[in-house]
Design an enzyme around this catalytic site. Structure first.
Site, PDB file in Angstrom:
ATOM      1  N   SER A   1      43.664  38.774  41.302  1.00 58.55           N
ATOM      2  CA  SER A   1      42.244  38.432  41.196  1.00 58.55           C
ATOM      3  C   SER A   1      41.486  39.156  42.300  1.00 58.55           C
ATOM      4  O   SER A   1      42.088  39.509  43.333  1.00 58.55           O
ATOM      5  CB  SER A   1      42.081  36.915  41.400  1.00 58.55           C
ATOM      6  OG  SER A   1      40.717  36.571  41.556  1.00 58.55           O
TER       7      SER A   1
ATOM      8  N   TYR B   1      42.524  29.039  46.699  1.00 57.43           N
ATOM      9  CA  TYR B   1      42.778  30.051  45.659  1.00 57.43           C
ATOM     10  C   TYR B   1      42.935  31.419  46.321  1.00 57.43           C
ATOM     11  O   TYR B   1      43.817  32.194  45.952  1.00 57.43           O
ATOM     12  CB  TYR B   1      41.618  30.030  44.670  1.00 57.43           C
ATOM     13  CG  TYR B   1      41.791  30.926  43.466  1.00 57.43           C
ATOM     14  CD1 TYR B   1      42.919  30.831  42.654  1.00 57.43           C
ATOM     15  CD2 TYR B   1      40.814  31.854  43.125  1.00 57.43           C
ATOM     16  CE1 TYR B   1      43.072  31.655  41.541  1.00 57.43           C
ATOM     17  CE2 TYR B   1      40.951  32.674  42.017  1.00 57.43           C
ATOM     18  CZ  TYR B   1      42.077  32.573  41.228  1.00 57.43           C
ATOM     19  OH  TYR B   1      42.216  33.398  40.130  1.00 57.43           O
TER      20      TYR B   1
HETATM   21  C1  8X3 Z   1      38.872  34.568  39.293  1.00 59.79           C
HETATM   22  C2  8X3 Z   1      37.838  35.338  40.022  1.00 59.79           C
HETATM   23  O1  8X3 Z   1      35.629  35.154  41.290  1.00 59.79           O
HETATM   24  O2  8X3 Z   1      36.515  33.103  40.362  1.00 59.79           O
HETATM   25  O3  8X3 Z   1      40.160  35.007  39.553  1.00 59.79           O
HETATM   26  O4  8X3 Z   1      37.560  34.074  42.279  1.00 59.79           O
HETATM   27  S1  8X3 Z   1      36.858  34.352  41.017  1.00 59.79           S
END
Ligand code: 8X3
Length: 255
Positions: free
Chosen positions: A140, A153
């Site tokens: 990502s 994340y």
């Molecule tokens: C998803 C992209 O911008 O939500 O992997 O982190 S974001």
């Protein structure tokens, strides 16, 4: 136009294939003539995928080493794969680091990093033996740029990004091509809804006013292009964003 290198049907395994980018990738590669193992935890979600000829569903949790070994045994018995696409993963929560929930961070690390690790470790011998193996990891833009509310994340995706970089260096001598696809904002059914703990309105607000966020099919198109190229060509890191998202902090919303 560059020709693909093989007259044999290519064979891939896609994780997290029951929805979103994983499902779109399974469909797209099958349409291109590949045979595709579609791996996911949820059997009922996999059923409709199996209706497409060329897609073989396997129910499996990528964080469960025993289930991964069973999947490996099935794929081995049926002739193996040359391409492993690690798409399973996800985000949970948007709390700042100071308020982050350890269980969310733990889940994100397990699904994004340990899941990829478990799959890679299981399938590496097969990919090495093939002689022209490919591993494609879906990380990502969150794996290269931290943002407020993204800490857990970010940590998981930075981890998966690091694993991918090390793997590329380590496996070059085995002629394994390691591709990393780093999507930005992609409007899928489940990503934001899961992250926002089922709050559908908040999930929709993520994309509000964004003229054309990427779709799962857009990302599948990029993945298909990368893996269909002759094996010696490695698009090693592909950052793919909608035009409206010039950077993590710059998203154009209209209306
Ligand atoms: C998803 C992209 O911008 O939500 O992997 O982190 S974001």
């Amino acid at each position: 136009m560059i020709q693909t290198q093989s007259a044999q049907p290519r064979r891939a395994l896609v994780t997290g294939a029951s929805s979103g980018i994983g499902a779109a990738t399974a469909h797209r590669l099958t349409t291109d003539g590949w045979q595709v193992y579609a791996l996911a935890r949820r059997a009922e979600k996999l059923e409709h995928l199996a209706e497409q000829e060329g897609i073989i569903p396997i129910v499996c949790d990528v964080t469960d080493a025993e289930q991964v070994q069973q999947a490996l045994a099935q794929v081995t018995a049926e002739g193996g794969i040359d391409t492993l696409i690690n798409n399973a993963g996800g985000a949970l929560g948007v709390e700042k680091v100071g308020d982050g929930r350890v269980e969310d961070w733990d889940w994100m690390y397990r699904t994004n990093v340990i899941g990829t690790l478990t799959m890679v470790q299981a399938f590496l011998p097969m990919l090495r033996a093939h002689g022209e193996g490919t591993v494609l990891n879906l990380t990502s833009t969150a794996g290269i740029t931290a943002y407020e509310g993204g800490g857990g994340y970010n940590a998981a995706k930075f981890g998966q990004h690091a694993l991918t970089g090390a793997l590329r260096l380590e496996e070059a001598e085995h002629n394994i091509r390691v591709i990393e696809v780093l999507p930005g904002l992609v409007h899928t059914e489940e990503f934001a809804a899961k992250r926002l703990r089922g709050d559908a309105a908040a999930a929709e607000a993520v994309y509000r006013g964004v003229e054309k966020p990427l779709t799962a099919e857009d990302v599948a198109e990029v993945i298909a292009h990368a893996v269909n190229l002759p094996h010696h060509i490695n698009l090693d890191q592909i950052v793919v964003r909608p035009v409206a998202q010039a950077a993590q902090h710059k998203l154009i919303r209209r209306g």
